[in-house]
Motif scaffolding. Structure first.
Motif, mmCIF file in Angstrom:
data_model
loop_
_atom_site.group_PDB
_atom_site.id
_atom_site.type_symbol
_atom_site.label_atom_id
_atom_site.label_comp_id
_atom_site.label_asym_id
_atom_site.label_seq_id
_atom_site.Cartn_x
_atom_site.Cartn_y
_atom_site.Cartn_z
ATOM 1 N N ALA A 198 0.626 -1.085 -0.059
ATOM 2 C CA ALA A 198 0.136 0.102 -0.024
ATOM 3 C C ALA A 198 0.945 1.334 -0.008
ATOM 4 C CB ALA A 198 -0.850 -0.023 1.329
ATOM 5 N N ARG A 199 1.994 1.305 0.657
ATOM 6 C CA ARG A 199 2.604 2.521 0.602
ATOM 7 C C ARG A 199 3.416 2.584 -0.516
ATOM 8 N NH1 ARG A 199 4.282 0.167 5.944
ATOM 9 N NH2 ARG A 199 6.487 -0.744 5.056
ATOM 10 N N TYR A 200 3.738 1.748 -1.301
ATOM 11 C CA TYR A 200 4.418 1.784 -2.541
ATOM 12 C C TYR A 200 3.517 2.471 -3.451
ATOM 13 C CZ TYR A 200 9.181 -0.044 -1.501
ATOM 14 O OH TYR A 200 10.287 -0.216 -1.239
ATOM 15 N N LEU A 201 2.190 1.723 -3.440
ATOM 16 C CA LEU A 201 1.061 2.255 -4.647
ATOM 17 C C LEU A 201 0.776 3.628 -4.255
ATOM 18 C CD1 LEU A 201 -1.410 -0.717 -4.210
ATOM 19 C CD2 LEU A 201 0.213 -0.204 -6.198
ATOM 20 N N SER A 216 1.614 -7.015 -8.689
ATOM 21 C CA SER A 216 1.628 -8.314 -8.394
ATOM 22 C C SER A 216 1.073 -8.386 -7.044
ATOM 23 C CB SER A 216 2.770 -8.804 -8.538
ATOM 24 O OG SER A 216 2.701 -10.514 -8.230
ATOM 25 N N PRO A 217 -0.257 -8.495 -6.899
ATOM 26 C CA PRO A 217 -0.930 -8.242 -5.516
ATOM 27 C C PRO A 217 -0.563 -9.102 -4.317
ATOM 28 C CG PRO A 217 -2.642 -8.837 -6.872
ATOM 29 C CD PRO A 217 -1.315 -8.675 -7.694
ATOM 30 N N VAL A 218 -0.616 -8.753 -3.210
ATOM 31 C CA VAL A 218 -0.424 -9.743 -1.881
ATOM 32 C C VAL A 218 -1.660 -10.354 -1.738
ATOM 33 C CG1 VAL A 218 -0.003 -9.957 0.483
ATOM 34 C CG2 VAL A 218 1.399 -8.408 -0.965
ATOM 35 N N ARG A 237 -8.346 -1.340 -4.062
ATOM 36 C CA ARG A 237 -7.294 -0.155 -4.210
ATOM 37 C C ARG A 237 -7.068 -0.165 -5.643
ATOM 38 N NH1 ARG A 237 -4.660 3.695 -4.020
ATOM 39 N NH2 ARG A 237 -2.617 4.120 -3.056
ATOM 40 N N VAL A 238 -7.135 -0.990 -6.630
ATOM 41 C CA VAL A 238 -7.003 -0.719 -8.028
ATOM 42 C C VAL A 238 -8.352 0.119 -8.467
ATOM 43 C CG1 VAL A 238 -7.110 -1.699 -10.476
ATOM 44 C CG2 VAL A 238 -5.597 -2.658 -8.380
ATOM 45 N N THR A 239 -9.346 0.036 -8.005
ATOM 46 C CA THR A 239 -10.648 0.907 -8.408
ATOM 47 C C THR A 239 -10.290 2.218 -7.955
ATOM 48 O OG1 THR A 239 -12.083 -0.822 -8.177
ATOM 49 C CG2 THR A 239 -13.015 1.021 -8.048
ATOM 50 N N THR A 251 -4.095 0.375 -13.844
ATOM 51 C CA THR A 251 -3.365 -0.540 -13.196
ATOM 52 C C THR A 251 -3.483 -1.748 -14.075
ATOM 53 O OG1 THR A 251 -3.644 0.545 -11.201
ATOM 54 C CG2 THR A 251 -2.715 -1.733 -11.118
ATOM 55 N N VAL A 252 -2.347 -2.623 -14.160
ATOM 56 C CA VAL A 252 -2.482 -3.810 -14.920
ATOM 57 C C VAL A 252 -2.081 -5.003 -13.843
ATOM 58 C CG1 VAL A 252 -1.922 -5.459 -16.727
ATOM 59 C CG2 VAL A 252 -2.623 -2.970 -17.211
ATOM 60 N N LEU A 253 -2.626 -5.969 -13.390
ATOM 61 C CA LEU A 253 -2.392 -7.134 -12.426
ATOM 62 C C LEU A 253 -1.294 -7.837 -13.261
ATOM 63 C CD1 LEU A 253 -5.198 -8.301 -10.329
ATOM 64 C CD2 LEU A 253 -3.757 -6.278 -9.893
ATOM 65 N N VAL A 254 -0.120 -8.169 -12.724
ATOM 66 C CA VAL A 254 0.862 -9.042 -13.270
ATOM 67 C C VAL A 254 0.907 -10.478 -12.651
ATOM 68 C CG1 VAL A 254 1.911 -7.352 -14.764
ATOM 69 C CG2 VAL A 254 2.589 -7.762 -12.374
ATOM 70 N N ASP A 255 1.029 -11.376 -13.277
ATOM 71 C CA ASP A 255 0.938 -12.756 -12.386
ATOM 72 C C ASP A 255 -0.147 -12.981 -11.413
ATOM 73 O OD1 ASP A 255 2.356 -15.098 -11.471
ATOM 74 O OD2 ASP A 255 3.239 -14.216 -9.878
ATOM 75 N N ARG A 256 -1.342 -12.358 -11.766
ATOM 76 C CA ARG A 256 -2.489 -12.596 -11.156
ATOM 77 C C ARG A 256 -3.781 -12.370 -12.039
ATOM 78 N NH1 ARG A 256 -3.709 -11.943 -5.456
ATOM 79 N NH2 ARG A 256 -5.633 -11.083 -6.252
ATOM 80 N N ASP A 257 -4.670 -13.133 -12.059
ATOM 81 C CA ASP A 257 -5.971 -12.557 -12.878
ATOM 82 C C ASP A 257 -6.809 -11.699 -12.024
ATOM 83 O OD1 ASP A 257 -7.648 -13.104 -14.957
ATOM 84 O OD2 ASP A 257 -8.657 -14.646 -13.926
#
Length: 333
Positions: free
Chosen positions: A107-110, A124-126, A132-134, A143-149
């Motif tokens: 969250a801090r990095y976002l 690549s979310p925890v 948060r993306v919304t 935002t695009v998720l990577v390594d997660r659908d």
């Protein structure tokens, strides 16, 4: 000493401030001769552009933020390399951050990337990412998720079918004659780990339905790391009866497992225990016993995510198929 300004550069080069701005931001709009004059003036004056001011005017920077679960994992290092190559090809820079699988750190990095007015974020979310993306989207940060659908249709994702990956890993072990299979994992709340476990369960259920005597157990490590994999195996070898195959949730765990068996010295890979990892990191093929693993196209994931973010496909979902790479750690009995 006063810092040189854009006006100073324009005066030295004998051009307008707008021409200097074009040289800095849209060089293709300026003739080669004029570009050389302006660049010469920049060098003479030691001019350094104020990127923060430019970001305020433009509303965003020419940077992309990438937050991965663990930057020390070679898989995510390769993913970041692919993202960086694609970003550079579009004249963007990549800012890399590692959440270390900590949602508060994520969250801090976002927040930081949003404050820096990045062009967009690859994440690549925890855990649960949708809220948060919304919020980021409402603030103008795609935002695009990577390594997660993606969990909703509101944003895009680039992922791998990890259920299928878990399934083909265990199917391979069953087809090599293994009947007592263990899944070595950690951080079961991570979607990727949960999906691989689900795939393993599906493979065993299908084999059992066909009349095969196959069992599956789950072994927990402290973390998805080499040291945790080694520690888990050094505990496991104290048992009277070991599984005859271990499917590890990633290659780091599998590498540690291999080390643990070698350190203990009583069991051989693959004669006594077959070993399968996940990711196909660079080390997998050069281990003392080359590691069978499930390959995921790490660099391609990063490149595809950047293209989606910068193009008109930021809300699409792309799912890659994993591939079994059979090596010496799981040869048939």
């Amino acid at each position: 000493m006063r810092t040189a300004s854009v006006k100073d550069v324009a005066d030295r080069a004998g051009v307008s401030v707008g021409t200097v701005s074009n040289v800095l931001n849209n060089p293709d709009r300026v003739s080669e001769h004029t570009r050389e004059r302006v660049q010469g003036a920049i060098a003479e004056l030691g001019f350094v552009r104020n990127d923060a001011a430019r970001q305020l005017r433009a509303g965003h920077s020419r940077t992309i933020g990438l937050v991965v679960l663990d930057a020390s994992n070679p898989f995510y290092a390769a993913l970041a390399r692919g993202a960086e190559e694609e970003a550079t090809a579009h004249n963007f820079s990549l800012l890399l951050a590692s959440s270390l699988e900590d949602s508060r750190r994520e969250a801090r990095y976002l927040d930081l990337f949003e404050e820096q007015r990045v062009q967009g974020i690859l994440l690549s979310p925890v855990g649960e990412s949708a809220p948060r993306v919304t919020d980021l989207a409402h603030h103008g940060v795609n935002t695009v998720l990577v390594d997660r659908d993606a969990e909703t249709q509101d944003y895009g994702s680039v992922s791998v079918d990890d259920v299928h990956g878990g399934r083909i890993a265990v199917e391979h072990l069953i087809n090599t004659g293994r009947t007592r299979i263990a899944f070595l994992a950690a951080r079961s709340e991570l979607r990727q780990v949960a999906d691989r476990w689900r795939g393993a369960q599906e493979a065993v259920a299908a084999a059992t339905a066909d009349g095969r005597d196959v069992s599956l157990e789950r072994l927990e490590a402290d973390a998805l790391t080499t040291l945790s994999g080694r520690a888990a195996i050094l505990d496991l070898v104290q048992r009277d009866r070991l599984p005859d195959a271990i499917f590890c949730a990633n290659d780091l765990l599998a590498t540690g497992a291999l080390q643990g068996f070698i350190m203990d010295g009583r069991y051989s890979i693959p004669e006594d225990v077959a070993l399968v990892g996940y990711d196909d990191i660079e080390f997998a093929s050069s281990a003392i016993v080359p590691l069978t693993t499930i390959r995921r196209p790490a660099e391609q994931l990063g490149k595809t995510a950047v293209r989606m973010l910068l193009g008109d496909t930021a809300s699409e979902r792309t799912v890659f198929e994993p591939e079994l790479i059979a090596r010496a750690s799981s040869t048939p009995r």
